[in-house]
Design a protein around this motif. Structure first.
Motif, PDB file in Angstrom:
ATOM      1  N   UNK A  26      12.582  48.374  33.618  1.00 18.20           N
ATOM      2  CA  UNK A  26      13.192  47.403  34.536  1.00 18.20           C
ATOM      3  C   UNK A  26      14.673  47.709  34.723  1.00 18.20           C
ATOM      4  N   UNK A  27      15.211  47.402  35.894  1.00 12.27           N
ATOM      5  CA  UNK A  27      16.619  47.689  36.173  1.00 12.27           C
ATOM      6  C   UNK A  27      17.580  47.028  35.187  1.00 12.27           C
ATOM      7  N   UNK A  28      17.230  45.842  34.681  1.00 16.30           N
ATOM      8  CA  UNK A  28      18.141  45.172  33.747  1.00 16.30           C
ATOM      9  C   UNK A  28      18.239  45.918  32.412  1.00 16.30           C
ATOM     10  N   UNK A  29      17.165  46.599  32.004  1.00 12.31           N
ATOM     11  CA  UNK A  29      17.208  47.396  30.776  1.00 12.31           C
ATOM     12  C   UNK A  29      18.126  48.600  30.993  1.00 12.31           C
ATOM     13  N   UNK A  30      17.973  49.253  32.149  1.00  9.35           N
ATOM     14  CA  UNK A  30      18.831  50.398  32.460  1.00  9.35           C
ATOM     15  C   UNK A  30      20.291  49.955  32.532  1.00  9.35           C
ATOM     16  N   UNK A  32      17.451  49.378  21.943  1.00  4.59           N
ATOM     17  CA  UNK A  32      16.707  48.959  23.136  1.00  4.59           C
ATOM     18  C   UNK A  32      15.289  49.519  23.195  1.00  4.59           C
ATOM     19  N   UNK A  33      14.925  50.334  22.205  1.00  2.00           N
ATOM     20  CA  UNK A  33      13.582  50.899  22.193  1.00  2.00           C
ATOM     21  C   UNK A  33      13.349  51.923  23.285  1.00  2.00           C
ATOM     22  N   UNK A  34      14.371  52.713  23.590  1.00  2.00           N
ATOM     23  CA  UNK A  34      14.283  53.741  24.618  1.00  2.00           C
ATOM     24  C   UNK A  34      14.368  55.113  23.964  1.00  2.00           C
ATOM     25  N   UNK A  35      13.938  56.126  24.692  1.00  2.63           N
ATOM     26  CA  UNK A  35      14.084  57.478  24.158  1.00  2.63           C
ATOM     27  C   UNK A  35      15.495  57.985  24.454  1.00  2.63           C
ATOM     28  N   UNK A  36      15.989  58.833  23.556  1.00  2.00           N
ATOM     29  CA  UNK A  36      17.311  59.412  23.763  1.00  2.00           C
ATOM     30  C   UNK A  36      17.329  60.254  25.031  1.00  2.00           C
ATOM     31  N   UNK A  37      16.244  60.943  25.296  1.00  2.46           N
ATOM     32  CA  UNK A  37      16.170  61.781  26.499  1.00  2.46           C
ATOM     33  C   UNK A  37      16.368  60.938  27.759  1.00  2.46           C
ATOM     34  N   UNK A  38      15.721  59.773  27.797  1.00  2.00           N
ATOM     35  CA  UNK A  38      15.868  58.876  28.950  1.00  2.00           C
ATOM     36  C   UNK A  38      17.327  58.459  29.107  1.00  2.00           C
ATOM     37  N   UNK A  39      17.977  58.118  27.996  1.00  2.00           N
ATOM     38  CA  UNK A  39      19.372  57.692  28.060  1.00  2.00           C
ATOM     39  C   UNK A  39      20.284  58.820  28.528  1.00  2.00           C
ATOM     40  N   UNK A  40      20.047  60.025  28.045  1.00  2.00           N
ATOM     41  CA  UNK A  40      20.856  61.160  28.506  1.00  2.00           C
ATOM     42  C   UNK A  40      20.675  61.388  30.004  1.00  2.00           C
TER      43      UNK A  40
END
Length: 97
Positions: free
Chosen positions: A4-8, A28-36
């Motif tokens: 969801x946009x609010x998580x991003x 936030x339970x996200x992958x590091x790759x996604x954050x990069x």
């Protein structure tokens, strides 16, 4: 996977103030790759920075000040309660002149 946009937005806000990618990923339970990928796409000015001393220092100082103010408010509230108890008449024993 689509988030969801609010998580991003929350993740990007944390990255923009200097939070490490690894910590944001865990929180936030996200992958590091996604954050990069998000950082590269939406925060290009931060792409090559690994550490943000100014933002981190300001954030730490702000958190410290908030903690000090919360303590001060708690002390003042307690003092107000004690004064209220000490000043209120007990058993209708007011003395009149």
């Amino acid at each position: 996977m689509s988030y969801p946009p609010e998580v991003r937005r929350q993740a990007l806000d944390l990255l923009a103030v200097g939070e490490p990618v690894k910590k944001v990923a865990v929180d936030l339970g996200l992958s590091e790759r996604t954050l990069y990928q998000w950082r590269r796409r939406y925060l290009p000015q931060l792409r090559h920075q690994r550490y943000f001393p100014d933002a981190g220092t300001e954030l730490t100082a702000a958190r410290r000040r908030i903690s000090e103010l919360e303590t001060e408010v708690a002390v003042l509230r307690r003092a107000t309660e004690l004064l209220r108890d000490a000043m209120s008449p007990k058993d209708d024993s007011r003395q009149y002149a």
